[in-house]
Motif scaffolding. Sequence first.
Motif, PDB file in Angstrom:
ATOM      1  N   ALA A  82       0.838  -1.209   0.000  1.00  0.00           N
ATOM      2  CA  ALA A  82       0.000   0.000   0.000  1.00  0.00           C
ATOM      3  C   ALA A  82       0.865   1.249   0.000  1.00  0.00           C
ATOM      4  O   ALA A  82       0.622   2.196  -0.770  1.00  0.00           O
ATOM      5  N   GLN A  83       1.917   1.263   0.839  1.00  0.00           N
ATOM      6  CA  GLN A  83       2.801   2.426   0.896  1.00  0.00           C
ATOM      7  C   GLN A  83       3.521   2.646  -0.435  1.00  0.00           C
ATOM      8  O   GLN A  83       3.646   3.767  -0.912  1.00  0.00           O
ATOM      9  N   THR A  84       3.972   1.529  -1.039  1.00  0.00           N
ATOM     10  CA  THR A  84       4.660   1.628  -2.327  1.00  0.00           C
ATOM     11  C   THR A  84       3.733   2.224  -3.383  1.00  0.00           C
ATOM     12  O   THR A  84       4.112   3.122  -4.140  1.00  0.00           O
ATOM     13  N   LEU A  85       2.488   1.714  -3.408  1.00  0.00           N
ATOM     14  CA  LEU A  85       1.481   2.183  -4.365  1.00  0.00           C
ATOM     15  C   LEU A  85       1.255   3.682  -4.208  1.00  0.00           C
ATOM     16  O   LEU A  85       1.223   4.438  -5.184  1.00  0.00           O
ATOM     17  N   ILE A  86       1.127   4.110  -2.948  1.00  0.00           N
ATOM     18  CA  ILE A  86       0.817   5.513  -2.677  1.00  0.00           C
ATOM     19  C   ILE A  86       2.022   6.411  -2.945  1.00  0.00           C
ATOM     20  O   ILE A  86       1.907   7.468  -3.569  1.00  0.00           O
ATOM     21  N   GLU A  87       3.193   6.002  -2.491  1.00  0.00           N
ATOM     22  CA  GLU A  87       4.368   6.861  -2.622  1.00  0.00           C
ATOM     23  C   GLU A  87       4.842   6.989  -4.072  1.00  0.00           C
ATOM     24  O   GLU A  87       5.490   7.960  -4.428  1.00  0.00           O
ATOM     25  N   ASN A  88       4.499   6.004  -4.897  1.00  0.00           N
ATOM     26  CA  ASN A  88       4.889   6.067  -6.315  1.00  0.00           C
ATOM     27  C   ASN A  88       3.779   6.636  -7.192  1.00  0.00           C
ATOM     28  O   ASN A  88       3.692   6.348  -8.373  1.00  0.00           O
ATOM     29  N   ARG A  89       2.915   7.458  -6.594  1.00  0.00           N
ATOM     30  CA  ARG A  89       1.785   8.001  -7.365  1.00  0.00           C
ATOM     31  C   ARG A  89       2.261   9.086  -8.328  1.00  0.00           C
ATOM     32  O   ARG A  89       3.234   9.801  -8.041  1.00  0.00           O
ATOM     33  N   PRO A  90       1.574   9.217  -9.468  1.00  0.00           N
ATOM     34  CA  PRO A  90       1.894  10.309 -10.394  1.00  0.00           C
ATOM     35  C   PRO A  90       1.375  11.633  -9.822  1.00  0.00           C
ATOM     36  O   PRO A  90       0.646  11.632  -8.828  1.00  0.00           O
ATOM     37  N   PRO A  91       1.708  12.752 -10.444  1.00  0.00           N
ATOM     38  CA  PRO A  91       1.290  14.037  -9.860  1.00  0.00           C
ATOM     39  C   PRO A  91      -0.191  14.361 -10.004  1.00  0.00           C
ATOM     40  O   PRO A  91      -0.675  15.268  -9.341  1.00  0.00           O
ATOM     41  N   SER A  92      -0.928  13.642 -10.869  1.00  0.00           N
ATOM     42  CA  SER A  92      -2.331  14.026 -11.102  1.00  0.00           C
ATOM     43  C   SER A  92      -3.181  12.843 -11.531  1.00  0.00           C
ATOM     44  O   SER A  92      -2.670  11.841 -12.048  1.00  0.00           O
ATOM     45  N   VAL A  93      -4.492  12.991 -11.343  1.00  0.00           N
ATOM     46  CA  VAL A  93      -5.442  12.006 -11.862  1.00  0.00           C
ATOM     47  C   VAL A  93      -5.503  12.086 -13.382  1.00  0.00           C
ATOM     48  O   VAL A  93      -5.796  11.094 -14.048  1.00  0.00           O
TER      49      VAL A  93
END
Length: 624
Positions: free
Chosen positions: A4-15
Motif C-alpha cells: 500500500a505504501q509503495t502504491l501511494i508513494e509512487n503516485r503520479p502528480p495528477s489524476v
Amino acid sequence: MSDAQTLIENRPPSVAALFLERVAATPDAEAYRYPVPSASGQGPDDWKSLTWAQAAERVYAIAAGLIELGVHPEERVALASTTRVEWLLADLGIMCAGAATTTIYPQTNAEESAFILSDSESKVLIAENAEQLAKALDQRAGLPDLHHVVVIDPAGVDGDDFVLTLDELERRGAAYLEEHPQLIKERVGALTKDQLATLIYTSGTTGRPKGVRLPHDNWAYMAKAIASTGLIGPDDVQYLWLPLAHVFGKVLTSGQIEVGHVTAVDGRVDRIIENLPVVQPTYMAAVPRIFEKVYNGVAAKAREGGAAKYKIFQWAAGVAREYARVTQDNFRRTGVHSAPARLAAKHKIADALVYSKIREAFGGRLRACVSGSAALAPEIGYFFAGAGIHILEGYGLTESSAASFVNPGEAYRTGTVGKPLPGTEVRIADDGEILLRGPGIMQGYHKLPEKTAEVLESDGWFHTGDIGELSPDGYLRITDRKKDLIKTSGGKYIAPAEVEGQFKAVCPYVSNILVHGADRNFCTALIALDEEAILKWADENGLQGKSYAEVVAAPQTVEMVDGYVRQLNEGLQRWQTIKKFRLLPRDLDVEHGEITPSLKLKRPVVEREYKHLIEEMYAGTREA
C-alpha cells in the motif's frame, strides 16, 4: 515498505496522468454506462456505454476546446450540472487542459452561483441547461472574468459568441487537436502535484461558502489509497448517483480511474429504485438518508400487507440486528463471521421471508455500500448488515478530499467509520476533536488565509471540528460536531446527532429531526415527516384526501409520533430525553436552505426558521 505504501508513494502528480495511463492500459474496456431516454419516450431508458478510448476521445476534445477558448493552466472552469456522464467527461477535460474545476450545485440560486463564479474568477462555465445558463446571464454584468458559457443540453438556448454547446466545444477541440496532436500529452505532462485541480465551495450554515483548494496530488493520492484498500476491483460495477459537485461524489471518480472498473452514472434520485435492478451494481455509495428511506419504505410496505405481515417484518428486523451484532463481535474475536445454531436458523428463515427481497431490490449483486457525509444510525446499519446489505461507513470532509476513513471490508464495524486510509494520520485532541494529517488535506481556503490558519496548523494537522474516539485497534467513532454539542442549563453535554439517529431507527415516518436543548433545562425536538410514508399512513387512519400540512397537524398524527418519542426516551439517559416536540408543516429541503445538497441538516437555519415553535415548547417553564 508495504504494498500500500509503495502504491501511494509512487503516485503520479495528477489524476489526469492516471487517466492517460488507464486509457493506454485498457482502451477497449467499458468505462461508463449512462441512460438515454428510449426513442419512443415511453418505457424504461436505454443504457449506452463508453469504452475508455471513447471516453478519452471526448475528454481530449473538451480539453483542447477549452485551451482553444484561451483557458490557461490553473485557471478555473466552473461546472454547474446534475450528476451525468457529461459531468465526468467535462471534469476530466478540465484537468487534462491543466485547468481547475469549480463545482457548483445545480440547486444553487443565481446570487450564490454568481458569488462562486466571481470569487473563483472562473473563465468558463459549463452549464447543464437553459436554467443554469439563465443564472449566469442574470448576473453577467458582475462577472467580468467569465468569457464563455458552454451548455450541455442546448434545448431552448440561443447561441452567440458568449454561449456555445458542448457539442460545438468538442468539435472545435477535435479540430484544434488535429493541428496540435501532442497538446494533451504536453498539458498533462506539465502538471505538478501542487497545481490546483478542484475548487469546492462548502455549503456553510452561516455566511458565504468558503472555496476549498484541492490540488492534483489530493486526487492522485485518493485514487491510489482507495485502490490499496482492496475494497474495489476491476470487475466491479459502481452505481454513481451522488452529486458530483460534492466531494464525496467526486472522490469516487478517482478510485474508478485507478482500478478501471465500470461506473453507471445517473444523478436522478427518483430513478434509483428503478435503476438498481437494471444496473445490478456490485457496490455503490450513498448518504444515510437513502438507507433511512429504503428502511422506512420496507417497513411501510410490510405494514400495508396487514398485521401478520408487519409482525413478520418486525421479527425479521430484530433477528437481522441481533445476527449482525453477534457475527461482527465473533469476527472481531475469531476472524470468522459465525452465529449460534439457533440464531443462524432464525436468520435463514428471515432471509427467505424478508432479506432476499431487499437484496433483489438493490439489484441482487451488491457486495457492499459505502455510507458517508453524515452519521448512519447504528440500528439501521445493523438491520442492513443482518439482511446482507453490508454498509461500510466512511468519514472525511471537503477539506480532506472526502475519504479519510473507511471500514475495512469483512472486518467492518457498524457504528464506526473504520480505519484511516493508508498514508493518513489521525490523533484525538485533549478536547476530543479529531485531527487529520496526510496527502488528502487541502491547501487551504481560497483567498482566506485567516480562515485557513484557524483550522490548518503549520505542521499539517487539520482540525476537523468533529468529536470522536479511537478504539485500541484504530477504529474511529464520530460522536458529534464540536460546535453542535449541546450543554444543558444543568451542565450535561448531549450529542444531538446521536439522539436524532436513534429516533430515525425507531420511527419509520421521520424524514428529519432536530434536537434542541443548549442552555435549556430539558431537550425538545422539531420533527419533519416523510411525505410519502405519512400520507400512506393517513389513508389507513381516517385522514384520506388530506394535505401533508393537514395530516401533520392532526391530533392522531401527533399522538402516533408521541408513541415513538416515548419509545426513544426509554433508551436514553434522563437528561437526553425529549420532553416536548413539534411536527413541522413541511419537510426540510435544499431550496429553503435548511439542508445541504448532500442532505446534511443546517441547524442554525432550521432553529432560526422555527424559533417560534422552539420558544413555544419552553413557554411557561421556569426558564422561559
